[in-house]
Motif scaffolding. Structure first.
Motif, PDB file in Angstrom:
ATOM      1  N   PRO A  52       9.439   3.404  -0.017  1.00  0.00           N
ATOM      2  CA  PRO A  52       9.829   4.136  -1.224  1.00  0.00           C
ATOM      3  C   PRO A  52       8.610   4.837  -1.813  1.00  0.00           C
ATOM      4  N   ALA A  53       8.867   5.966  -2.481  1.00  0.00           N
ATOM      5  CA  ALA A  53       7.755   6.722  -3.069  1.00  0.00           C
ATOM      6  C   ALA A  53       7.053   5.864  -4.102  1.00  0.00           C
TER       7      ALA A  53
ATOM      8  N   PRO B  44      -0.244   6.924   2.475  1.00  0.00           N
ATOM      9  CA  PRO B  44       0.268   7.261   3.813  1.00  0.00           C
ATOM     10  C   PRO B  44      -0.457   8.440   4.450  1.00  0.00           C
ATOM     11  N   ASP B  45      -0.814   9.468   3.627  1.00  0.00           N
ATOM     12  CA  ASP B  45      -1.496  10.638   4.194  1.00  0.00           C
ATOM     13  C   ASP B  45      -2.906  10.269   4.658  1.00  0.00           C
ATOM     14  N   LEU B  46      -3.616   9.500   3.816  1.00  0.00           N
ATOM     15  CA  LEU B  46      -4.969   9.070   4.208  1.00  0.00           C
ATOM     16  C   LEU B  46      -4.912   8.200   5.461  1.00  0.00           C
ATOM     17  N   ASP B  47      -3.900   7.322   5.515  1.00  0.00           N
ATOM     18  CA  ASP B  47      -3.738   6.423   6.659  1.00  0.00           C
ATOM     19  C   ASP B  47      -3.487   7.231   7.925  1.00  0.00           C
ATOM     20  N   LEU B  48      -2.615   8.221   7.817  1.00  0.00           N
ATOM     21  CA  LEU B  48      -2.278   9.045   8.987  1.00  0.00           C
ATOM     22  C   LEU B  48      -3.520   9.787   9.473  1.00  0.00           C
ATOM     23  N   GLU B  49      -4.288  10.327   8.532  1.00  0.00           N
ATOM     24  CA  GLU B  49      -5.500  11.071   8.894  1.00  0.00           C
ATOM     25  C   GLU B  49      -6.490  10.142   9.625  1.00  0.00           C
ATOM     26  N   ALA B  50      -6.682   8.929   9.070  1.00  0.00           N
ATOM     27  CA  ALA B  50      -7.636   7.985   9.682  1.00  0.00           C
ATOM     28  C   ALA B  50      -7.166   7.544  11.053  1.00  0.00           C
TER      29      ALA B  50
ATOM     30  N   ALA C  27       0.828  -1.207   0.000  1.00  0.00           N
ATOM     31  CA  ALA C  27       0.000   0.000   0.000  1.00  0.00           C
ATOM     32  C   ALA C  27       0.863   1.258   0.000  1.00  0.00           C
ATOM     33  N   ARG C  28       1.889   1.256   0.882  1.00  0.00           N
ATOM     34  CA  ARG C  28       2.742   2.450   0.978  1.00  0.00           C
ATOM     35  C   ARG C  28       3.541   2.656  -0.316  1.00  0.00           C
ATOM     36  N   ARG C  29       3.893   1.560  -0.960  1.00  0.00           N
ATOM     37  CA  ARG C  29       4.731   1.657  -2.154  1.00  0.00           C
ATOM     38  C   ARG C  29       3.925   2.042  -3.392  1.00  0.00           C
ATOM     39  N   ILE C  30       2.700   1.487  -3.500  1.00  0.00           N
ATOM     40  CA  ILE C  30       1.961   1.626  -4.762  1.00  0.00           C
ATOM     41  C   ILE C  30       1.174   2.935  -4.833  1.00  0.00           C
TER      42      ILE C  30
END
Length: 1610
Positions: free
Chosen positions: A1582-1583, A1556-1562, A1548-1551
């Protein structure tokens, strides 16, 4: 020697040192699970009263009186003291075996739902009357009389003293579960006391009402309720169990070893948890790898921590989910050997199969005794390996549906029967034999013996020329043929005889059908029996006789048109042959149909005359008109035509209007299709008899079939034909309580049979003040005059005791004759005349002159003398002083009928050996029906027990008492008691299985209950059965024979789970205070490093959900628990499931029929749809009294419910349903279309291609009425409409709502789900409503989602559907979740929802979903995105391009199920859900099919359930699509990669750049709501760029970091 010993000790000490070091790191971890009911706790004392009333209604009152009369609980200092006190008090009233079961059932809390039901009735009682001055006042007791509530005893006494003490008419409704005081007189005003024994107010009210009942003032009823707030106002034991929700037992918990091929675990840390006291630990006396640790600790107590660490190491190191093939080979046989040789085999079986991963390696090393293996293999020649069977007293039980509550009910039923029989002085050996008899299966259909001269056959296959060329060899019938193919054999094998009125449309049209079939040479012998509906009505009105003269006009009764047609038919048959006669009937129908002015229904005189003339004109010399005129005047063949109608009346077939008999089997539809189906059903029965030589070339098939099983009469009330089960009451249970009303009955017998034993006893309940009652009595007397060798007749006069003097006099005459003079030769003839005299002189006259009661005495006495009965015998007993005694007896009869049989006190009914026939249709009921009832009861219920009872050697009974009456009583009581038991008629021959080496024998042979079981100990069924059999062994007197039947050639470990079956225990009751802790599943010393997933194995009707669970129950890794030693979870039975099947006679199930359920005041609380599959439907309910009806709108416009609560045939708008136990209910509904609506369709199809028209019609299809109430009845509402339309608009959301549906299980997928929600909302301005399947959501998610809905401005609803019991079940949790995505789409959503989009939880949305929601999917029910094929690296994994799928799809695309649109209107209209379930049922039984269930099923079925293919950009997945098309992707799915098996989070983080931003917000939002600190220890991924998928080993450091993460997931 010493050196060796020293070295062993050194080694052990070294191990202890090692384990002491590791002990802190690997402390043993446990898991504990509890299930609570949703409802508030119920007092144990009230539950005890309900349980004891199951034994006998009177015992309830005796138990309450005993409790009121003692203050024994004043010395109870704890919950356990109270439990023992209540059990002891009850045990004094119960037989010993029943008492043991009572105590277990009490701790099981099985009566709690009944007390909850009373609470519902109490709430309704209070809400129906406004409170007095203070609306907030809480009352602990009150009396409801229907017209008023009394909270005070003085008010009640004033009401009782007033002469107008309420009319019985408007009293509260009584139910069959109500506790009616045994002194209550039927017909008096009803007073219902709501209160709990143990409270002061209850005692006061009870004493007043019991006294009033004795005085005949009221019908006193108690509904035990302890209202909230009254717990402190009761005696010490009165509120035990009422303070907390009820903790339940009787379910299994599984911890399955999880396949972690793809790492799908959340890496968020658990911040805080509930800390409960650490529960009990495991038994140390059990062998672990050869060590018995209790003995080691006895010798070395100072080394306890080191020894325990060593034990934990052994336990965790033995956990195994794989074995080598050679170790698996004999594993089943080795297990059987271990169990059979154990000192406690059931305990051993339980320990092995409930901890199998920990014991499997030691089992596989055990040396096998070959004789065990040989015996198992020998048994498996007779039954399949692994097959499980369970029989209780010979009756097979359905193991799939078996649960503890059902098993306890069955055991109680058997013990209760044994108790009833022992009170009849039947010896124990005979009781065991009686309990082991299996009832004969109820035949699905019965043959009616119609052989007579009144049958007019059209053809004869054996003699007619037209069949000459057919073969006459009967063995041809055994030759193979295509299904439905007719067999042309020159033998009368099938006789289709139509029973019709030739003047009706139906009758005449069936003649045309019959002639057409005959002309097409269908191999059936056709015939007709003709009758006149008008004449039969005349016969009914005239008491079964033909009325030739009208008494009022003194003229002959005018001949009706049907009788005239019959007469002409018989004339033509006699003079011109049968073919011409049938041609005449055909001509009548043609002229009727051609006549322009004739209404469709009527046949007129002119049609008949015209047809007669037309038919015989070519065949006669004189003019036909003259013959017709002559016939009308002469009335030739009049008697023959009337006799034909009389014959039909006696057969009982006239009430069916239009019917036909296939070899005597009755069918009430005369359509061609019914005839062909009837032939196909009859064919195998005839083939079987031909095969066994029972039918040969010379056999008359009809004579053979009818003489073997033909009945003389058809009465659907008596011949239930398997549909409506007959209703039985146990007459033996009514004799238990002291003196019985049945002891005083004087029986009548047929002449010269009074000294014979009578196997069948008919009790006629008769109200002589009604014509109905007198007709029944008269028919009963005539039936005995006609002669009956094996039945006797008893009369229960059910008239009111305040009956008029004339009727009382009749009763006295009848009773005197029956008691003293019934042995006289002409006594029955006198009673027959007495009935006629009474009917003529009194009943049919409108008024009786006052003082006229003296008049008939002399006439009656003269009549008696005429029949040889001495008048002296009557005069001495007609004195008025005996009237009071007679009235008392009539009161007892009324009480018996009301409280024991459950009828109105003045009912007219028949009770034959306990079978209740009510209501009796007096117009068509005849003495013949009593003959029919006699033969039915004798064959079905007396025959199986006749030999046993006749073979009893009576002990302890005075030989002088062993008269024919005594034996007749025993037959009546035993067969009525046996008929009430709910048991299968299926049995198995367990004795053919060898049991020397591989079976377990337990208990003594004198036990009341015998259990036969065949079980595979290494199966999920074996895990459950091991515990259930232990319960029976401990709490019920049983003998057992358990044959072990393991799988012989295993290819994999059979059980990859730990299992506990939860049973109640007295330890659940505190010995220090009044708390009840409740039973729990406890898993001690579980493996630390294995990932486990928790599943519950609950009884079929329970809907459960987790309410306390800090940890992820999908992914339990105990080594992450930290300092916590026990992972705890609490589930709740959110509701019970009410299921049913709805049918429409001669039609398919009414698919789409809408049902609603509620109370009388709130009729619509929940609703549902009927499926086409078996007409199945389900609803969520809680304990209570509910009413089911058709929903307003199209359903109730077209249909009505058939049959009320009493099983009668009348049409009713409501069906009452009582939920008062934890076993749920299965309700069978029958609906019929209203008159004039027979050809209308329930579902009106819409034109899928026409947009505007479609939307308009949808509104009408839904009837625009149905507001869905998906919350539990009486529970909290699950539909969270957090924001109104205005709030939506304020938040910038406007337009049509987008409905999105998803499912998630486990913390990781719930984390993904929140991200998916955010990604949807950030890309649209339209209102959004999410639908989540609640079955698998964690308590934390359910806590967070309401706040999230408010914060982010969306609606949501939690929905659920219980897996139907008839649909093949999935075992794996993941596959069950997949199934929920596709199998129940038509029934899981409210009917008002028209469209929904499914979105996988792990998907990220990059577009406005409104575009997909509005897309035209061309009238298809489903729209999916096809499988991508751009990523060439994955070609080796693309399964659909070869083999099965390539062949099956034939050019159609294979679609992915991560995103799809469902047009619910089209889906329901086209029965897509039903079709998908049919495909699923067919395919799912093969373990190799449907490997991706949610995806394979719709793709497989797309030829039947068409799929619209969405543009490719709607779903992008890296594994299959490749990076070239990623930039156009509207949604990205994180599908698994079978090549790299990359963990979900890492991918998820790679693709996905924004993930990551949505995950952090949730996560921030979740932490804020749950009050936790957010630890941001995320790895730097990695981006996400558009590069090809990296190989698995590209970043070693990241992988190792991920491994650390996954170990710290919880």
């Amino acid at each position: 020697m010493w050196t060796n010993l020293r070295s062993v000790l050194c080694a052990l000490l070294l191990l202890f040192v090692v384990f002491t070091v590791n002990a802190q790191n690997r402390r043993p971890k446990n898991v504990q699970v509890a299930v609570k009911a949703k409802w508030q706790g119920t007092p144990l004392l009230l539950e005890a009263g309900e349980l004891i009333s199951k034994e006998s209604k009177q015992l309830f009152w005796e138990f309450n009186e005993a409790w009121l009369g003692s203050d024994g609980d004043s010395d109870c200092k704890s919950a356990r003291d109270c439990l023992l006190k209540i059990s002891t008090q009850a045990s004094t009233l119960l037989a010993k075996p029943v008492a043991s079961l009572f105590q277990f059932s009490l701790t099981l809390r099985s009566a709690s739902p009944r007390v909850v039901l009373y609470r519902q009735l109490a709430d309704e009682s209070l809400s129906s009357f406004p409170h007095g001055d203070d609306p907030s006042a809480s009352h602990c007791c009150w009396v409801d009389t229907g017209s008023s509530l009394f909270y005070d005893v003085t008010d009640l006494l004033a009401w009782l003293a007033s002469p107008t003490a309420g009319g019985a008419a408007q009293g509260p409704e009584l139910f069959d579960f109500d506790h009616v005081h045994f002194d209550s007189k039927a017909g008096t005003p009803v007073a219902v006391l709501y209160g709990a024994v143990g409270t002061g107010c209850f005692r006061e009210f009870h004493l007043s009402l019991a006294q009033a009942a004795k005085e005949g003032k009221v019908t006193y009823v108690v509904r035990p309720v302890l209202p909230s707030g009254c717990e402190g106002k009761t005696r010490p034991c009165g509120a035990i169990g009422a303070r907390d929700n009820v903790s339940l037992a009787g379910y299994g918990v599984e911890l399955a070893l999880k396949n972690m091929e793809y790492k799908a675990m959340d890496d968020s840390a658990i911040k805080k948890g509930i800390t409960l006291e650490d529960p009990r630990t495991e038994d140390l006396s059990q062998d672990v790898r050869g060590f018995i640790f209790s003995k080691i600790l006895d010798r070395k107590p100072e080394l306890r921590s080191e020894v325990m660490a060593f034990r934990d190491y052994l336990l965790s190191s033995t956990v195994s989910d794989t074995l080598d093939v050679w170790e698996l080979k004999d594993l089943g046989h080795q297990t059987a050997q271990r169990i059979v040789h154990a000192s406690d085999p059931l305990q051993s079986m339980q320990e092995i199969n409930q901890n199998f991963p920990s014991v499997v390696s030691s089992l596989s090393r055990m040396k096998l005794n070959e004789s065990i293996k040989e015996e198992i293999l020998s048994n498996q020649r007779m039954l399949p390996p692994g097959k499980a069977l369970l029989a209780l007293n010979g009756a097979l039980l359905n193991i799939e549906d078996m649960d503890l509550y059902m098993l306890m009910d069955l055991a109680h039923q058997e013990l209760s029967l044994a108790n009833q029989f022992s009170k009849l002085k039947i010896p124990d050996g005979a009781i065991r034999k009686l309990l082991l008899t299996t009832p004969l299966p109820e035949p699905d259909s019965y043959r009616v013996d119609f052989r007579s001269e009144h049958v007019n056959y059209l053809n004869n296959l054996e003699e007619d020329d037209m069949y000459k060329r057919w073969r006459s060899n009967i063995n041809e019938i055994l030759m193979p043929a295509f299904p439905g193919q007719l067999r042309y054999i020159r033998k009368n094998l099938f006789h289709a005889v139509y029973v019709i009125d030739p003047a009706t449309v139906c009758g005449l049209e069936s003649i045309d059908t019959l002639r057409s079939l005959y002309e097409n040479q269908v191999p059936v012998r056709f015939g007709v029996i003709l009758y006149s509906t008008q004449l039969i009505k005349n016969i009914e009105d005239n008491g079964g006789q033909i009325k030739s003269y009208d008494a009022e006009t003194n003229a002959q009764v005018k001949e009706d048109i049907s009788t005239m047609i019959i007469r002409l038919f018989l004339y033509i048959k006699e003079h011109h042959g049968i073919q011409t006669a049938f041609q005449f009937l055909g001509n009548v129908n043609r002229l009727r149909a051609e006549s322009a002015d004739s209404s469709e229904e009527e046949t007129e005189q002119q049609h008949v005359d015209g047809a007669f003339v037309e038919t015989i004109l070519p065949k006669v010399k004189s003019p036909p008109q003259e013959i017709l005129l002559k016939l009308q005047q002469e009335r030739t063949l009049k008697e023959a035509s009337e006799a034909s109608s009389l014959f039909v009346f006696k057969l009982g077939l006239a009430k069916l209007k239009c019917s036909f008999l296939m070899n005597g089997l009755v069918f009430d539809s005369v359509e061609e299709e019914t005839l062909l189906n009837a032939m196909n059903d009859e064919l195998p029965k005839i083939q079987e008899q031909v095969y066994y030589g029972q039918i040969e070339s010379r056999t008359n098939v009809l004579d053979k079939l009818l003489s073997e099983s033909g009945l003389s009469r058809y009465n659907p009330q008596i011949i239930s034909g398997g549909k409506n089960k007959p209703r039985y009451v146990s007459l033996a249970s009514s004799t238990k309580s002291g003196e019985s009303m049945l002891d005083n009955i004087n029986y009548l017998h047929s002449p010269e049979t009074s000294d014979d034993v009578k196997y069948v006893t008919h009790l006629l309940a008769v109200d002589v003040t009604t014509k109905k009652g007198m007709k029944l009595l008269h028919e009963g007397v005539r039936y005995l005059i006609g002669g009956s060798k094996s039945a006797r007749l008893g009369v229960l006069f059910s008239s009111s005791p305040n009956v008029d003097p004339y009727s009382l006099l009749f009763i006295k005459f009848f009773e005197i004759t029956a008691s003293s003079l019934s042995h006289k030769e002409k006594a029955l003839h006198f009673l027959d005349k007495l009935c006629s005299f009474y009917e003529r002189e009194y009943l049919f006259k409108t008024s009786v002159e006052s003082g006229g009661s003296q008049m008939p005495i002399d006439k009656v006495l003269e009549l008696a003398e005429e029949y040889g009965l001495p008048s002296k015998a009557y005069r001495s007993r007609l004195v008025e002083s005996l009237d009071e005694e007679l009235r008392k007896r009539m009161i007892k009869v009324a009480q018996f009928l009301s409280w024991e049989v459950g009828l109105e006190s003045d009912a007219n009914a028949i009770i034959s050996n306990g079978r209740v026939i009510f209501p009796v249709d007096e117009r068509t009921f005849m003495g013949h029906d009593l003959h029919l009832l006699e033969s039915m009861e004798f064959n079905q219920r007396v025959k199986p027990v006749q030999e046993i009872i006749e073979g009893i050697e009576w002990q302890g009974v005075d030989p002088d008492l062993l008269t024919s009456k005594y034996f007749s009583d025993v037959f009546m009581l035993v067969s009525s008691a046996m008929a009430t038991r709910d048991r299968s008629s299926e049995s198995a021959r367990f004795e053919v299985l060898s049991s020397e080496y591989s079976a377990v024998m337990l208990g003594n042979e004198n036990a009341t209950i015998h259990i036969d079981a065949v079980v595979d100990p290494l199966s999920p069924t074996g895990q459950k059965l091991a515990s259930l059999l232990q319960v029976l062994q401990k709490h019920v007197q049983t003998s057992m024979r358990i044959v072990l039947n393991p799988m012989s050639s295993l290819v994999d470990i059979p059980l990859k789970n730990y299992y506990r079956y939860v049973l109640p225990n007295t330890d659940d009751y505190s010995s220090t205070n009044f708390d009840v802790d409740g039973p729990k599943a406890f898993f001690a010393n579980m493996p630390l490093s294995k990932t486990l997933t928790m599943n519950l194995d609950v009884p079929e009707p329970w809907l459960v959900e987790p309410v306390i669970a800090i940890h992820d129950l999908d992914n339990i890794l105990l080594e992450n628990l930290g300092d916590t030693t026990t992972l705890q979870a609490v589930f709740e039975v959110e509701s019970l499931v009410l299921t049913g099947h709805c049918s429409e006679k001669d039609h398919e199930a009414p698919r789409g029929l809408q049902l609603i359920l509620g109370t009388k005041n709130k009729p619509h609380l929940v609703d549902t749809l009927v499926m086409a599959n078996l007409g199945y439907w389900q609803m969520k309910v809680s304990p209570g009294v509910w009413y089911l009806q058709l929903a307003p709108g199209r359903s109730s416009e077209l249909y009505v419910l058939k049959g009320g609560n009493d099983g009668s045939q009348d049409q009713s708008s409501l069906k009452r349903i009582t939920i008062d136990d934890l076993r749920g209910k299965v309700v069978h509904l029958e609906v019929v279309k209203k008159r004039g609506k027979e050809h209308e369709k329930l579902l009106v199809p819409t034109d899928g291609d026409d947009g505007p028209q479609q939307s308009n019609e949808r509104g009408s299809w839904n009837s625009k009425f149905l507001n869905w109430a998906s919350g539990l009845v009486g529970g909290r509402q699950q539909s969270m409409k957090e924001v109104t339309k205005k709030e939506n608009e304020k938040g910038g959301r406007h337009g049509k709502t987008i409905n999105i549906f998803s499912i998630a299980s486990g913390h990781l997928y719930e984390r993904f789900l929140k991200i998916m929600i955010l990604s949807v909302l950030k890309n649209t301005n339209r209102p959004v409503k999410f639908w989540f399947i609640k079955n698998y959501l964690s308590p934390q998610f359910k806590d967070v989602i309401p706040h999230m809905a408010q914060e982010y401005n969306f609606e949501y609803e939690l929905i659920t559907y219980k897996w139907p019991s008839w649909l093949h079940k999935q075992k794996e949790k993941q596959r069950i979740i997949w199934a929920y995505k596709i199998l129940f789409l038509d029934v899981i959503f409210p009917l008002s929802l028209e469209k929904v989009i499914f979105v996988d939880a792990d998907q990220i949305i990059r577009t406005d979903m409104g575009e997909l929601y509005d897309m035209d999917i061309k009238g298809r029910p489903l729209a999916y995105t096809p499988f991508c094929d751009n990523n060439r690296e994955m070609d080796g994994y693309r399964f659909l391009e070869q083999g099965f799928w390539r062949e099956h799809l034939r050019g159609r695309p294979y679609h992915i199920s991560a995103l799809y649109v469902v047009d619910l209107v089209k889906f329901r209209e086209t029965a897509a859900g039903d079709n998908l379930r049919v495909f699923y049922e067919t395919l799912s039984k093969d373990p190799n099919s449907l490997s991706n269930l949610d995806q394979d099923l719709p793709n497989y079925a797309q030829h039947t359930v068409p799929i619209f293919s969405l543009p490719q950009e709607w779903l992008w997945c890296e594994s299959w699509c490749g990076n070239a098309t990623k930039s156009k992707a509207r949604t990205i799915d994180l599908c698994n990669n079978p090549m790299t098996k990359e963990p979900k989070l890492q991918g998820a983080r790679r693709i996905v750049t924004e993930w990551p931003d949505l995950d952090l917000e949730a996560r921030k939002f979740t932490a804020k709501i749950l009050g936790e600190d957010l630890e941001l220890n995320e790895p730097v991924a990695p981006a996400a760029i558009d590069t090809p998928n990296p190989p698995p080993s590209s970043d070693i450091s990241e992988d190792s970091e991920q491994d650390l993460e996954s170990k710290d997931e919880l």
